[in-house]
Design a protein around this motif. Sequence first.
Motif: not given
Length: 366
Positions: A246, A251, A272-273, A275-276
């Motif tokens: 990451v 993002w 959200r992190a 899910r990514r």
Amino acid sequence: MVADTDDYTFLTGGTVLGFDFCLTFVREHTPDQIIARLGGHQPVTLAGAHTLRGAAETVSAWPDVHGDTHRSDLLFAAAVRCADWTMLLGPEGPSWSGEAVSFRPRDGGFRWVRDDETLAACALGDRGARALTERLTGVRVTPEFLAAARFRCAGVPDPDRPAPADRVLREAREELVDYAEHGDDEQDPWLERGVVEKCVCDTGDYGVIIHDEDEELARIIAYAPADLLDRILAWARDRAFRRVGVHGAPWFAPIRDRLDRGVPVPADELRRADRRLAGRAASAPGVVRAMLRPPSSDTPAGVVCEAICDAAEAEDGDYRTVVADLRDDLAAGLAIELPPRPHRRETATALRRRLAAADAGWYAGL
């Protein structure tokens, strides 16, 4: 009711067994049967989950009368009855007859087995694994339950190492019995290591981990000026985020900015992190969440030790390599002058043994 994302945070972050353990629910087996199946020797009862971390450290290594520590190469297991299930905290066990549901908080790995048939085995992520485990077992583990639970505990063989001698398992049990009787004397892990420097002790549980890997590095961090602590912290975060893929991602930039400014990351951004990260290495979501949560350490040096530990967990617990690379990459900055090391105190366990030996010798001379 389905488990929420933070329902089990009291089990992670170094509060019970540290960051890397497995939570398994087994039907049709008692706690003692599970300990025996794992190879444990006559389990000892400990009251309350707050005792488990100290017990795990007691099993992994113990001091002699000279204060020297001897590693056992054993793993720690604690089991307690939960309605129709037995909950096991510790290593992943063998295949179980009956039914077993397990997940690893570190990476969200999930497994469901019935009569030796694997019904599901996947990486659901931390949140999904917790929720599905509760749905299948009907057991909701709460801090209140863990505080009152009476765990059956033992040192068990590590399946990845040669089988230990029986005397090692017996010694582990003796250490647990001693811990159960005198736990209040040994809850301070620094006392067990004979460390008396306040700034070192203030690095907390994560400092203990660094100390056990590199005693001098733990002292350097404890005495480091603020600018050096900032450099080590940035190094640890960069290392972990590169490892999970990451670092530099557009993002992730706002999240990293919040982290560097010491601003809490909102729960929706964490989701959200997650899910990514779902398609990345199994450990990635757990590691990122660990590094983005508010640090549990109370001092700047403790926060740095915590970040180094998280970086090591991103590399499957390879503390030796992470510490060695930190030494190499920041060699010049780490070369600070340290005060002389104070005299080491005798450990609580070793003191009791020495006094007991002295009493035995005195009575024998009568």
